[in-house]
Every structure is written in structure tokens, then in C-alpha cells.
Design an enzyme around this catalytic site. Structure first.
Site, mmCIF file in Angstrom:
data_model
loop_
_atom_site.group_PDB
_atom_site.id
_atom_site.type_symbol
_atom_site.label_atom_id
_atom_site.label_comp_id
_atom_site.label_asym_id
_atom_site.label_seq_id
_atom_site.Cartn_x
_atom_site.Cartn_y
_atom_site.Cartn_z
ATOM 1 N N GLU A 1 -35.945 63.802 102.962
ATOM 2 C CA GLU A 1 -35.202 62.986 103.922
ATOM 3 C C GLU A 1 -34.298 62.050 103.127
ATOM 4 O OE1 GLU A 1 -37.717 60.219 106.101
ATOM 5 O OE2 GLU A 1 -36.250 60.041 107.718
ATOM 6 N N HIS B 1 -43.030 64.847 103.737
ATOM 7 C CA HIS B 1 -41.697 64.726 103.125
ATOM 8 C C HIS B 1 -41.632 63.497 102.231
ATOM 9 C CE1 HIS B 1 -41.070 62.355 106.932
ATOM 10 N NE2 HIS B 1 -40.374 61.562 106.138
ATOM 11 N N HIS C 1 -39.908 56.125 101.114
ATOM 12 C CA HIS C 1 -41.302 56.370 101.510
ATOM 13 C C HIS C 1 -41.707 57.806 101.231
ATOM 14 C CE1 HIS C 1 -39.028 57.343 105.263
ATOM 15 N NE2 HIS C 1 -39.910 58.304 105.407
#
Ligand code: CO
Length: 134
Positions: A130, A79, A7
Site C-alpha cells: 500500500e 500488507h 504500518h
């Protein structure tokens, strides 16, 4: 080490307006808002054929997303999240390569109930990264 883009997280100053933008203007499938009190965020998931966008808004006082909005009042990309199949091995390799793993350096359970870690933006082209074990 990394696989699919899981994502992209975007902080929204107005979550309802951002949700309407993705649903009505861009024609994407969006979820209801989901409160994640342990992470201090409310999230709306935007499902795309090949990945997801996560719209984030602060839940409660303070926290990193509220700070991000203070610095970026219009919102912005927070992020990117890449998938990995062995997050412990990834953490060891990254640390051995001199990369900074945020927090205490150990994977934590993230917003999707899976182990995640965050990498310092200064080590990754100015982008908070991440990693999520899938
Ligand atoms: Co994320």
C-alpha cells in the site's frame, strides 16, 4: 518515491486475543477497536515508536479480509504500507514502469482518510504493498 514505513497490517482471526497479545505480552500501546464499515474491517492500532501495526479483522460478510482468513486461518501479514508525498505522481511512475496498480489504477481514500493505492503482490516480491500519501 517511498519514505517511511507507515504500518504493517496483520489479519487476526481473533481480534481481542491479538490485541491482548500485543498489549500484555509485547507491552505495546494499543487502541480500542475501530469499525471501518466502508472498508469491511475492524482495526486495532498498535503504536510503536517508529511505526504502527494494524490488526485487521473482517467486519460483515465477505470482503477481502474474510477471504484472506479462509486461506490463512491462523492469520498473517496482509500488507505493508509505505508513505509517499505525491501519490498521483507515484501512480503514474509505477504504471509507466509496468507495475499493476489494483482497482481502477487511481488513488482512493483509505482507512486513515488519506489517498492510498495498492500494488499487485506479484510485482513486489509476493507482498501486497500500500502507498499512502502523507
Ligand atoms: Co493499510
Amino acid at each position: 518515491m517511498i519514505g517511511k514505513l507507515n504500518h504493517v497490517a496483520i489479519v487476526a482471526p481473533d481480534l481481542a486475543a491479538a490485541t491482548a497479545l500485543y498489549r500484555d505480552t509485547l507491552g505495546a500501546a494499543v487502541s480500542e477497536p475501530v469499525d471501518l464499515p466502508e472498508h469491511g474491517v475492524t482495526t486495532v492500532f498498535v503504536e510503536l515508536p517508529n511505526t504502527k501495526i494494524e490488526l485487521l479483522h473482517p467486519l460483515g460478510e465477505g470482503g477481502p479480509i474474510a477471504k484472506f482468513l479462509e486461506k490463512n486461518p491462523a492469520g498473517g501479514i496482509h500488507h505493508v504500507c509505505y508513505e509517499t508525498d505525491d501519490i498521483k505522481a507515484a501512480a503514474e511512475k509505477l504504471k509507466a514502469d509496468g507495475m499493476r496498480v489494483l482497482g481502477d489504477g487511481e488513488p482512493k481514500i483509505g482507512a486513515h482518510g488519506k489517498p492510498v493505492l495498492f500494488l499487485h503482490p506479484k510485482d513486489f516480491v509476493g507482498t501486497l504493498v500500500e502507498l499512502e500519501q502523507v
